[in-house]
Structures are given as structure tokens and as C-alpha cells.
Motif scaffolding. Structure first.
Motif, PDB file in Angstrom:
ATOM      1  N   ASP A 188       4.710  -4.325   6.049  1.00 10.90           N
ATOM      2  CA  ASP A 188       5.522  -4.451   4.992  1.00 10.90           C
ATOM      3  C   ASP A 188       6.615  -4.230   5.330  1.00 10.90           C
ATOM      4  OD1 ASP A 188       6.197  -3.260   2.574  1.00 10.90           O
ATOM      5  OD2 ASP A 188       5.168  -1.381   2.787  1.00 10.90           O
ATOM      6  N   GLU A 189       7.786  -5.393   4.861  1.00  9.98           N
ATOM      7  CA  GLU A 189       8.524  -6.341   4.955  1.00  9.98           C
ATOM      8  C   GLU A 189       9.308  -5.326   6.473  1.00  9.98           C
ATOM      9  OE1 GLU A 189      11.515  -4.435   2.382  1.00  9.98           O
ATOM     10  OE2 GLU A 189      10.200  -4.710   0.579  1.00  9.98           O
ATOM     11  N   SER A 231       4.259  -2.448  -1.828  1.00 10.31           N
ATOM     12  CA  SER A 231       3.540  -1.593  -0.768  1.00 10.31           C
ATOM     13  C   SER A 231       2.345  -0.450  -1.032  1.00 10.31           C
ATOM     14  CB  SER A 231       4.819  -0.412  -0.391  1.00 10.31           C
ATOM     15  OG  SER A 231       5.896  -0.861  -0.474  1.00 10.31           O
TER      16      SER A 231
HETATM   17 MG    MG Z   1       7.294  -1.604  -0.958  1.00  8.12          MG
END
Ligand code: MG
Ligand code: ADP
Length: 237
Positions: A158-159, A41
Motif C-alpha cells: 500500500d503506497e 487501501s
Molecule cells: Mg490509501
């Protein structure tokens, strides 16, 4: 499209990115995998300017991020795990906000493109709904459309499916797959290994703030080069 040269980022004593270097070409799709806390991240957040790097150089479309200040980031959109929609605005309101406020677009123009984007993510019928009235998968598709409304050359994810119920993951991945086919440059942090394998041109494996592998999906998933990666994949699959 993106060039990172020896970037370092620390939070206090904690070194989160350690001498990270890579190049991403126009149209490439990069998946970033690796254990929790490895810096995935922070890497994406540094690319889009949400974190300031301590050293190294970052170029977006050939422009040094340091020299240009905000300008280099205008070409990027980012989608987070937690949707981050404006709760008090309708879906349409969410989509037209940034084009009008940041780019100074006319409302009619912004609305027209928003309609096209809602069609693309399959949510034409939800344009007057509020985020609270949508499922997680629908919220995330709105978040993707909202990022696309700024017409980015690069999309960072991000995810994007990590907070979704399993039955809603597919609809979001389908939208992202569609973007890959449109030749948008993308970097995607994901734990969806099947998706990463199908959609990516390259896979970065991060561990302790370093990219320890940068290779094609066929290689990392079929024949990972280190025991560290093999162990991670065995646990997650
Ligand atoms: Mg992360
Ligand atoms: P990942 O996304 O791979 O799980 P992160 O980039 O979120 O990893 O975090 C990497 C490390 O940096 C973790 O140890 C995390 O606790 C720490 N970290 C992330 N953001 C901050 C912050 N704003 N302040 C202090 N530490 C942070």
C-alpha cells in the motif's frame, strides 16, 4: 490466486467498495491507481482481513475467506506506507518474530532465512541495527524482508514509497521489481506511474469504490479509455 466477487464495504453510510469483482492469477503483478479516497487501501485491507467486507465473496487460493477464518490470510504479506516495524527490536529481531511466534519455527532456521532475505534487500550489514538508526528506504526494505520471512504466495503493497524522500524511492522499487521477476503474485497501490507501467501485468483504476478500468499498462497509460482516467493521469504525471 485471488478472486473477488461483488464485494461491498461501507463505513457507516459511506460506501467505500461498491460491487468490486476481479481475478488475479498466480504470478501476476497488479498495480492499483486512482484518486485519494477511492478505496484502494480499503480493498487491500479487506483482502488481508484487516477490514471485514459487508457482502460479496473473497477467495484466496480457492479458499473462501469467510469459511476458513484466518487460514486464507496466512499466504499473504502486506507492506504499508508507514513501515510499521517493531521499534524496540533489531532488524534481525523484526524478521524472525513472526516465523517463530506464528509459525513455530526454530530460531536458527528463522535466522538463516532472515540472513538470506537481508542479502536480497541489500541490508546484510544492518541486521543488528534498530529501526530508528535506518533511513526510510532501509526501513521499508526491512518491512518487505519481514513480510517475505513468512514465505507468502501473495504480497500486497500500500503506497510503499509514498512516505519516502524522492532519492530513496528507487532502492525500494528495485526490491519490488526483483520480486516481480521471481513470480510472486503482487498487488501494489502506487502513485509511481513509471514503475506501474514497467512492472505490472495489469493496472486497476479505482474511482469512488469501483474498479472502473482493468487493463494492460500499455493501454491505460498510452490510450486511457475514459476522460476521468485521462484527467487523473495528466494531473499526476
Ligand atoms: Mg490509501
Ligand atoms: P484510498 O486508499 O484510495 O485513498 P481509502 O480506502 O483509504 O482510500 O478510503 C476510502 C474512503 O473510506 C475514504 O473516504 C476514507 O475516508 C474512508 N475510510 C477509510 N477507512 C475508514 C475507517 N476506518 N472509518 C471510516 N472511514 C474510513
Amino acid at each position: 490466486m485471488i478472486k473477488a466477487k461483488n464485494i461491498n464495504k461501507s463505513f457507516g453510510e459511506l460506501e467505500v467498495l461498491r460491487d468490486v469483482s476481479f481475478d488475479v492469477q498466480q504470478g501476476e503483478v497488479i498495480s492499483i491507481i486512482g484518486p485519494s479516497g477511492s478505496g484502494k487501501s480499503t480493498l487491500l485491507r479487506s483482502l488481508i482481513g484487516l477490514e471485514e467486507i459487508n457482502s460479496g465473496e473473497l477467495f484466496i487460493e480457492g479458499i473462501s475467506v469467510k469459511k476458513s477464518g484466518k487460514k486464507a490470510y496466512e499466504k499473504m504479506g502486506m507492506v504499508f506506507q508507514g513501515f510499521n516495524l517493531f521499534p524496540h527490536k533489531t532488524v534481525m529481531g523484526n524478521l524472525i518474530e513472526a516465523p517463530i511466534v506464528v509459525k513455530g519455527e526454530k530460531k536458527e532456521e528463522a535466522k538463516k532465512r532472515a540472513e538470506e532475505l537481508l542479502n536480497k534487500v541489500g541490508l546484510t550489514d544492518k541486521k543488528d541495527s534498530y529501526p530508528a538508526q535506518l533511513s526510510g528506504g532501509q526501513k521499508q526494505r526491512v518491512a518487505i524482508a519481514r513480510a517475505l520471512a513468512m514465505e507468502p504466495d501473495i504480497m500486497l503493497f500500500d503506497e510503499p514509497t509514498s512516505s519516502l524522500d524522492p532519492e530513496l524511492v528507487g532502492e525500494v522499487l528495485t526490491v519490488i521489481r526483483g520480486l516481480a521477476d521471481e513470480n510472486i503474485t503482487m498487488m501494489i497501490v502506487t502513485h509511481e506511474m513509471g514503475f506501474a507501467k514497467d512492472v505490472s501485468d495489469r493496472v486497476f483504476f479505482m474511482d469512488h469504490g469501483k474498479i472502473i478500468s482493468d487493463t494492460v499498462p500499455e493501454k491505460i497509460f498510452v490510450n486511457p479509455e475514459s476522460e476521468r482516467i485521462q484527467n487523473f493521469l495528466t494531473k499526476i504525471l
